[in-house]
Enzyme design. Structure first.
Site, PDB file in Angstrom:
ATOM      1  N   ASP A  90       0.876  -1.166   0.000  1.00 34.05           N
ATOM      2  CA  ASP A  90       0.000   0.000   0.000  1.00 34.05           C
ATOM      3  C   ASP A  90       0.916   1.218   0.000  1.00 34.05           C
ATOM      4  O   ASP A  90       1.498   1.562   1.019  1.00 34.05           O
ATOM      5  CB  ASP A  90      -0.885  -0.027   1.252  1.00 34.05           C
ATOM      6  N   LYS A 127       3.117  11.442  -3.359  1.00 26.98           N
ATOM      7  CA  LYS A 127       2.077  10.781  -4.152  1.00 26.98           C
ATOM      8  C   LYS A 127       1.148  11.801  -4.806  1.00 26.98           C
ATOM      9  O   LYS A 127       0.581  11.545  -5.867  1.00 26.98           O
ATOM     10  CB  LYS A 127       1.283   9.869  -3.225  1.00 26.98           C
ATOM     11  N   GLU A 143      -7.282   1.025  -4.476  1.00 31.22           N
ATOM     12  CA  GLU A 143      -7.273   0.895  -3.015  1.00 31.22           C
ATOM     13  C   GLU A 143      -8.602   0.418  -2.428  1.00 31.22           C
ATOM     14  O   GLU A 143      -8.618  -0.497  -1.602  1.00 31.22           O
ATOM     15  CB  GLU A 143      -6.827   2.218  -2.390  1.00 31.22           C
ATOM     16  N   ASP A 148     -13.346   5.124   1.689  1.00 27.50           N
ATOM     17  CA  ASP A 148     -11.914   5.159   1.989  1.00 27.50           C
ATOM     18  C   ASP A 148     -11.425   6.602   2.058  1.00 27.50           C
ATOM     19  O   ASP A 148     -11.223   7.248   1.035  1.00 27.50           O
ATOM     20  CB  ASP A 148     -11.160   4.376   0.894  1.00 27.50           C
TER      21      ASP A 148
END
Lengths: 180, 650
Positions: B24, B87, B189, B211
């Site tokens: 992850d 990211k 994800e 999420d």
């Protein structure tokens, strides 16, 4: 219209008919996916992986086409030798009807509120009728053994669904973005 | 061609040798997990820590980059050389990122190909390189935890936000390659989260995965049946997460302080980092208590900020952010053709779902208590490990059918988009559409491939442009150019165009618009291997020296106040410690290389001796939420300094 790849009914192993049950279609997708999804082939050779990927693409494309009544109708027509021509002319009566509906819809959109809601309901009901009529047209065509003579009936029913769908979508958009 | 259905015939044994890692790669932290003994398991470092901060620090002295918790500690030392949230930069241009950049303490510029890179002054670092360092640290951790040679761990399932577009996915793949890892599958994800939860489920069910991570939000709707996970719809925002909650707190506090004291707490990048750190703690505290105190000592102004924050106040600040997540949830459900009552479960993922308001809002909107059996920080990594297990043939009968989150299309002559693959189409997939020419005798047609949900092509992301040349000169509208899109299981696109009459063809794999050419990647790979293992001693010494310099400057600046306000013993101790420190800095400047322990000793002594001074400075100016009280306190404290004086002095 999309240029057609392989026959979607064949790809999913389904009998070519219009009144496909959503559940049946979903089962076919899952079954084909279990066999062809690239994740099932990660440990296989590159050539096999590639082939599986291509097959799975076909499966997903076939599913997408069959899940949509209009594309499903197009696939059936093509399968029985009558691919949809991009330059075909819709029935003048249909165009007149749609024109009227559109005008009414525009007014309703302008006014908004209750009138807009009523217009939406009316067009949605007309679309549901048209979809039933399309299913009937295909059923009659299939029962008669797919004769060429019935094709104009099927096309007329198909065009009606397409036009009503567009009108409904345009009106729904107006409701969601009244500013636009 | 008929293919055998038996698996594992191509590369026998590949599965047993070394596990496929499940990684992850998160905005704020990353985790690595594997599937073993029939279940997914997160791998921890020697201290038992599962979370690896996704932070990489590039020391000014040119030493090896520092990754993880140690890098996070260095953020206040060298804020402009310590890269977090990389990211957010992946596969983006600086122009795309205008909003994000304002909150980053490091400098971001556009490199060739208009891709954002971090500017360290003497060189630039791409977000892919930063991600590669984090991935390499994950790989190293896995090797240690599994007792395996690192060289054996070469394959990974890496998760990406569902909303990552083509460029961001390709950039992630490059990052993995730089870290010596082949991405066998990229998994969205939220899908990974469902995998983590779904294994023990029997029968058919419909699940929504909510999420909310540090930097991104995703919501997905899945159908689970007989071990098959089918993503029906997904929606999200790559710029919405728990970090925004922290920022909301900091911005509020900074605004109050600016108004009351005319002090800009956000002027220094280092202070901004420290403020965000405090805000994060306050946020966590507010998940347990109704009130938490925001306490911050601003080194530049000497101001001590003390501001109690009530949970309801905090909830009001973040309510608009939470509402945005619910709007996106509504869109995903609408795309799935469902209403909340069609759902069987709601699953919470991401550390930010620990915020009670988020939980309450989700529960109310979906009309059911969300599932939170697994640690929300670990769910995605666990799911990545499950997918790794599936791919390695260790989870018989399980299969994940994922969708593409963004519509792919071609720009038409009037600037609109002809959608070929609508969002939420299962992948891999293909689709085609026929185009024609616009002008009589036209012999070439330009095709622009776009990704996104907007109606006009210019509002979407351009993935690539290519031309089909050599068409027969026919009247407008007569040529039939068939364009076919082929989207693979990782969401990477290939486009093929063919003119039906002449058979003229053209094909492209969508240009990797992540800003790195293949040659650049090769060069970085070589450099990565050339890099020696990090010299820990040199690193510690450099860090301690840097810290010492900061401390010395700070004490020197406030020495006058110390002489006026400190008692004799404290002052003598401070002056002696300062002298030692200055001596040590002079020695180093002259080329001596003191052992790190000695530097650390001097740092500790100076910081200890400076404590009374810090207290003295804090007592001077105190601010709190209750304005009336603040004014009194400030008025009562002796000789309050104004920020302007401070500015002139420094």
């Amino acid at each position: 219209m999309r240029p057609t790849g392989s026959d979607p009914f064949e790809v999913l192993g389904l009998e070519p008919r219009f009144d496909l049950d959503a559940e049946e279609l979903r089962r076919a997708l899952l079954e084909a996916s279990r066999r062809w999804h690239p994740d099932q082939w990660v440990l296989a050779s590159a050539a096999e992986q590639h082939a599986a990927e291509r097959r799975m693409s076909e499966v997903n494309e076939a599913f997408a086409r069959l899940a949509d009544p209009i594309e499903r109708a197009a696939a059936l027509l093509e399968r029985f030798g009558h691919p949809l021509r991009p330059d075909r002319r819709p029935d003048p009566d249909l165009l007149a009807e749609v024109f009227e509906l559109r005008e009414e819809a525009d007014e309703a959109a302008h006014e908004g509120g209750e009138r807009l809601r009523r217009a939406l309901d009316r067009i949605a009901a007309a679309l549901a009728d048209a979809e039933r009529a399309l299913a009937d047209a295909f059923a009659r065509w299939a029962a008669a053994g797919h004769p060429d003579a019935d094709v104009p009936d099927v096309l007329r029913a198909l065009d009606r669904v397409q036009y009503l769908r567009r009108t409904l979508a345009a009106l729904q958009e107006t409701r969601e973005n009244p500013a636009a | 061609m008929e293919l055998p259905v038996i698996q594992g015939i191509g590369r026998p044994g590949a599965a047993d040798d070394a596990p496929i890692l499940g990684i992850d790669l998160g905005t704020t932290h990353s985790l690595v997990a594997v599937y073993r003994d029939g279940r997914p398991e997160v791998l921890r470092d020697e201290d038992g820590e599962a979370l690896l901060p996704s932070v990489v620090s590039f020391p000014a002295d040119g030493g090896a980059p520092v990754v993880g918790a140690e890098a996070r500690r260095r953020a206040e030392l060298e804020p402009e050389r310590t890269v977090h949230s990389a990211k957010r930069l992946v596969g983006r241009s600086a122009a795309d990122l205008r909003e994000t950049l304002a909150s980053l303490p490091y400098r971001v510029v556009d490199a060739e190909g208009e891709m954002a890179v971090v500017d360290l002054g003497e060189r630039t670092v791409s977000p892919q390189e930063v991600a590669a360092h984090v991935l390499r640290a994950c790989r190293r951790r896995a090797a240690r935890a599994l007792g395996l040679d690192e060289a054996k761990l070469t394959r990974a399932v890496v998760t990406v936000p569902a909303y990552f577009d083509d460029a961001q996915r390709q950039a992630t793949r490059v990052a993995a390659r730089l870290a010596g890892l082949e991405v066998v599958r990229m998994v969205n994800e939220p899908t990974a989260a469902a995998l983590a939860y779904g294994l023990d489920r029997k029968g058919a069910s419909r699940v929504a995965v909510y999420d909310l991570g540090g930097g991104t939000f995703d919501v997905s709707v899945l159908e689970l049946e007989d071990g098959t996970f089918r993503v029906v719809a997904t929606a999200g925002d790559t710029h919405l997460g728990g970090d925004d909650f922290d920022r909301a707190i900091v911005e509020r506090i900074a605004a109050e302080v600016r108004e009351e004291h005319g002090v800009d707490l956000l002027a220094e990048p280092a202070a901004r980092i420290a403020l965000l750190r405090v805000a994060e703690e306050v946020k966590k505290e507010l998940s347990r208590n109704d009130v938490a105190e925001f306490r911050f000592h601003d080194p530049a102004s000497g101001l001590l900020v003390r501001r109690p924050i009530g949970v309801i106040e905090f909830q009001n600040w973040i309510a608009p952010l939470v509402q945005r997540t619910l709007d996106l949830a509504a869109r995903a459900l609408a795309d799935a053709g469902m209403t909340t009552s069609d759902l069987d479960e709601v699953v919470l993922v991401g550390g930010s779902t620990r915020v009670p308001l988020v939980r309450a809002a989700v529960e109310q909107w979906f009309g059911r208590v969300p599932h939170a059996r697994l640690d929300p920080d670990q769910v995605v990594a666990l799911g990545a490990a499950v997918q790794a297990g599936i791919l390695g043939g260790k989870v018989p009968g399980a299969l994940l059918l994922d969708v593409t989150p963004l519509t792919l299309g071609i720009e038409t002559a009037d600037g609109a988009v002809a959608a070929l693959i609508p969002r939420n189409s299962p992948i891999p997939t293909s689709a085609g559409e026929t185009f024609t020419t616009f002008v009589d005798g036209q012999t070439a047609i330009a095709l622009t491939v776009v990704q996104g949900e907007r109606e006009m092509a210019r509002d979407n992301r351009v993935l690539g442009r290519f031309q089909l040349r050599g068409l027969p000169p026919l009247p407008a509208g007569l040529p039939r150019v068939e364009v076919r899109f082929q989207l693979d299981a990782d969401g990477v696109l290939r486009v093929h165009a063919r003119e039906a009459h002449s058979g003229v063809e053209a094909e492209i794999t969508v240009e990797p618009r992540h800003g790195l050419t293949d040659e650049a990647v090769e060069r970085m790979l070589e450099e990565a291997w050339a890099h020696a293992e990090e010299d820990l001693e040199a690193r510690r010494r450099a860090d301690a020296l840097l810290r010492l310099r900061t401390d010395v400057r700070s004490v020197e600046k406030h020495l006058g106040e110390a002489r006026r306000g400190l008692d004799k013993d404290a002052l003598i101790r401070l002056e002696e410690a300062l002298e030692d420190a200055q001596d040590l800095l002079e020695e180093t400047a002259a080329g001596e290389v003191p052992p790190p322990q000695r530097v650390q000793g001097v740092v500790d002594e100076l910081e200890g001796a400076a404590l009374p001074l810090a207290e003295l400075l804090m007592d001077r100016v105190v601010t709190s939420a209750v304005r009336g009280r603040t004014v009194e306190e400030v008025a009562a404290s002796p000789a309050p300094r104004t920020p302007q004086d401070e500015g002139n002095a420094s």
